[in-house]
Write a protein that holds these residues in place. Structure first.
Motif, short mmCIF file in Angstrom:
data_model
loop_
_atom_site.label_atom_id
_atom_site.label_comp_id
_atom_site.label_asym_id
_atom_site.label_seq_id
_atom_site.Cartn_x
_atom_site.Cartn_y
_atom_site.Cartn_z
N SER A 37 1.13 -0.96 -0.17
CA SER A 37 -0.16 -0.25 -0.17
C SER A 37 0.97 1.52 -0.07
CB SER A 37 -0.94 -0.61 1.31
OG SER A 37 -1.62 1.43 1.93
N GLN A 38 0.11 2.25 -0.65
CA GLN A 38 0.70 3.80 -0.25
C GLN A 38 0.48 4.41 0.96
OE1 GLN A 38 3.64 4.50 -2.50
NE2 GLN A 38 3.76 1.91 -1.96
N ALA A 39 -0.44 3.54 1.69
CA ALA A 39 -0.94 4.59 2.78
C ALA A 39 -0.52 5.31 4.07
CB ALA A 39 -2.27 3.73 3.35
N PRO A 40 -0.07 6.65 3.97
CA PRO A 40 0.36 6.50 5.45
C PRO A 40 0.16 5.76 6.94
CG PRO A 40 -0.81 8.74 4.51
CD PRO A 40 -0.77 7.42 3.60
N VAL A 41 1.21 4.99 7.41
CA VAL A 41 1.56 4.47 8.50
C VAL A 41 1.98 4.83 9.70
CG1 VAL A 41 2.09 2.18 9.48
CG2 VAL A 41 1.28 2.00 6.99
N TYR A 42 1.55 4.96 10.99
CA TYR A 42 1.19 5.27 11.96
C TYR A 42 2.04 4.00 12.67
CZ TYR A 42 1.30 7.14 17.35
OH TYR A 42 1.24 7.12 18.38
N LEU A 98 4.12 21.03 7.50
CA LEU A 98 4.35 19.42 7.34
C LEU A 98 2.89 19.52 6.93
CD1 LEU A 98 5.57 17.27 7.18
CD2 LEU A 98 5.39 16.40 9.66
N LEU A 99 1.54 19.47 7.47
CA LEU A 99 0.54 19.16 6.93
C LEU A 99 0.03 19.85 5.62
CD1 LEU A 99 -2.36 17.65 6.94
CD2 LEU A 99 -3.04 20.31 8.43
N ARG A 100 0.36 20.70 4.81
CA ARG A 100 0.79 20.81 3.96
C ARG A 100 1.94 21.09 3.01
NH1 ARG A 100 2.42 24.53 -0.41
NH2 ARG A 100 0.43 26.27 -0.85
N ASP A 102 7.59 13.52 -4.25
CA ASP A 102 6.51 12.25 -4.47
C ASP A 102 7.11 11.26 -3.14
OD1 ASP A 102 5.23 9.78 -4.62
OD2 ASP A 102 6.69 8.94 -6.45
N VAL A 103 6.45 11.17 -1.80
CA VAL A 103 7.09 10.10 -1.33
C VAL A 103 5.95 10.16 -0.35
CG1 VAL A 103 9.57 11.85 -0.49
CG2 VAL A 103 6.86 12.26 0.55
N ARG A 104 6.51 8.67 0.33
CA ARG A 104 5.44 7.66 1.23
C ARG A 104 5.62 8.24 2.68
NH1 ARG A 104 4.38 1.72 2.42
NH2 ARG A 104 1.76 1.61 3.11
N ILE A 105 5.16 8.78 3.34
CA ILE A 105 4.79 9.03 5.11
C ILE A 105 5.49 7.83 5.80
CG2 ILE A 105 4.79 10.78 6.65
CD1 ILE A 105 5.76 12.38 4.63
N LEU A 106 6.12 7.80 6.31
CA LEU A 106 6.02 6.56 7.29
C LEU A 106 5.78 7.06 8.75
CD1 LEU A 106 7.61 3.35 6.35
CD2 LEU A 106 5.27 4.04 6.37
N CYS A 107 5.35 7.27 10.15
CA CYS A 107 6.05 8.02 11.36
C CYS A 107 5.71 7.76 12.37
CB CYS A 107 5.55 9.67 11.52
SG CYS A 107 3.40 8.96 12.06
N TYR A 156 -2.66 14.88 12.62
CA TYR A 156 -2.85 13.30 13.57
C TYR A 156 -3.60 12.22 12.31
CZ TYR A 156 -4.40 9.81 16.30
OH TYR A 156 -5.28 8.39 16.53
N TYR A 157 -4.82 13.17 12.36
CA TYR A 157 -6.06 12.16 10.59
C TYR A 157 -4.56 12.10 9.96
CZ TYR A 157 -9.43 12.41 13.37
OH TYR A 157 -10.85 12.63 15.37
N ARG A 158 -3.86 13.04 9.01
CA ARG A 158 -3.40 12.79 7.84
C ARG A 158 -2.29 11.77 7.82
NH1 ARG A 158 -3.58 15.65 3.04
NH2 ARG A 158 -3.14 13.30 2.65
N LEU A 159 -1.45 11.16 9.48
CA LEU A 159 -0.42 10.66 9.39
C LEU A 159 -1.18 9.33 9.79
CD1 LEU A 159 2.39 12.60 10.71
CD2 LEU A 159 1.98 12.23 8.66
#
Length: 446
Positions: free
Chosen positions: A156-161, A248-250, A269-274, A294-297
């Motif tokens: 997946s390309q979904a952001p993952v916390y 960061l949100l923007r 073009d980056v996938r964000i993992l935090c 929080y909802y985006r991450l």
């Protein structure tokens, strides 16, 4: 000549279907089109596809229903959702349901080609298991579940916390998600958000132009630009100041950044993992962390279990660490006395796997005749009860030594969390830098 890959396009608008068919045809892909959910399901039962692109709104159902259908019956097929512009909640629901990624209308053809190319590079489900097993040791039920989740999230390309305690292996989990996915050949950029001075944070993340501020002697790209095409891992994300959280949100929403002193934005073009060891829900409730960020991450949360929840893995982890130490020192591997192993299994390990590694490295150096005894481990007495609670006073021979051991462990944990940045560790412990230096020297850690 290898057969051409096949893509299923599901949309009730003829213009959109034609646009997608022409674009993918130029990419040397075979396309099949469906106008609704029923036609799509019928095609899936007859043909084998490498990718599905579906609109969210269909005459006889929704794209979410198609995502769920494919997840259950054709899990090898990645699905990308096409949504109306601004339908962020819909896109997030699609990612949670198992969609690979999403596009917004009007469709950006460059973004479409990037998404398709990335999806077609995905490994087969379950095909990454051997690589994950070699890196993520342990066969306890929590670890088997974690490996299964990593394998799924890599597709997946979904952001993952990634939540979990300090030292539990959150960065390793992030690396595995990256390395088993379609971005594996691109950069993986980890950054400890708590270790960057607040005044340099914008420049570090987004870059700067020469002369934009005092000390900017040359143009410098930021972490987002360095991670372009790959993955940006934001460790200790809860330590970001509120002003930086807004920026960061923007950057995440717009998929573009503007460096300090720059007039134009740069598309990234980056996938964000935090990750963070803090409770992000509590940080949001205390208004120290923005709810919208929080909802985006936190599209998908992945919990890494602490070591005390998988005590059965301690023996195999210890064996691995001791073998590695033997190789690095060019000496025979030390053996754990059975009582020493029992002591490790009953210890709470507040620093988790990282603390286990440090304990064994120290014991490997101190032990006699390559036999590690319980005394060589030097475990903090207050953490030797697996159930936690107040330490047994009958087990404390010398209060001063006991307190010194506790202080040493807390300072080591803070140093490890900040990658041995002494200033950041002192701030985390609410100490002045001078006081931190004094304690390091007193405890023999300087």
């Amino acid at each position: 000549m290898s057969p051409r890959q096949k893509v299923l396009i599901v949309d009730d608008e003829p213009d959109i279907r034609e646009l997608l068919e022409i674009t993918l045809g130029r990419m040397k892909l075979d396309t099949f089109s469906a106008r609704n959910l029923g036609e799509a399901q019928a095609l899936l039962s007859r043909e084998t596809f490498d990718l599905c692109l579906t609109d969210m709104r269909l005459p006889d159902g929704t794209g979410l229903e198609l995502v769920q259908h494919i997840q259950q019956r054709h899990p090898q097929v990645p699905v990308a959702m096409i949504t109306a512009y601004g339908s962020l909640e819909t896109a997030i629901n699609a990612l949670k349901a198992g969609a690979f990624d999403f596009l917004t209308k009007p469709v950006d053809l460059t973004r479409l080609r990037e998404l398709v190319s990335s999806a077609l590079r995905l490994p087969a489900p379950g095909g990454t298991g051997i690589a994950i097993n070699r890196r993520l040791l342990g066969d306890s039920p929590p670890m088997r579940a974690l490996r299964k989740h990593i394998d799924k999230l890599a597709r997946s390309q979904a952001p993952v916390y990634i939540s979990g305690e300090s030292g539990s292996g959150k960065e390793l989990v992030a690396r595995l998600i990256h390395e088993q996915g379609p971005r594996a050949s691109q950069p993986f950029i980890p950054v400890n958000c708590g270790a960057i001075p607040s005044e340099l944070m914008e420049s570090e993340f987004f870059g700067h132009r020469k002369g934009s501020f005092s000390g900017a002697f040359e143009d410098k790209p930021g972490l987002f630009q360095a991670a372009h095409g790959g993955t940006l891992f934001l460790d200790e994300v809860a330590d970001l100041p509120l002003a930086m959280q807004v920026k960061l949100l923007r950057a995440i929403q717009e998929k573009a950044v503007r460096g300090v002193g720059e007039q134009q934005e740069t598309v990234v073009d980056v996938r964000i993992l935090c990750a963070t060891h803090k409770d992000l829900d509590a940080e949001v409730a205390a208004e120290r962390f923005r709810q919208d960020l929080y909802y985006r991450l936190n599209v998908i949360e992945l919990r890494v279990p602490p070591l005390r929840e998988r005590r059965d893995d301690i023996e195999s982890l210890a064996s691995h660490v001791l073998k590695r130490l033997a190789i690095s020192t060019g000496q025979p591997a030390a053996k754990l006395h059975p009582q020493a192993l029992d002591a490790l299994k009953s210890y709470r390990f507040p620093g988790n796997v990282r603390e286990l590694e440090n304990v064994l490295e120290r014991a490997h150096t101190l032990c006699e005749n390559k036999q590690i005894e319980t005394s060589d481990l030097r475990l903090a007495e207050g953490n030797c009860n697996p159930e936690g609670g107040v330490p047994d006073l009958t087990q404390i021979d010398n209060l001063e030594d006991y307190l010194e051991n506790v202080e040493r462990n807390l300072i080591l944990q803070a140093l490890e969390e900040t990658r041995w940045n002494r200033t950041a560790a002192a701030q985390r412990l609410n100490l002045s830098f001078r006081s931190m230096r004094y304690r390091l020297k007193k405890l023999g850690l300087d």
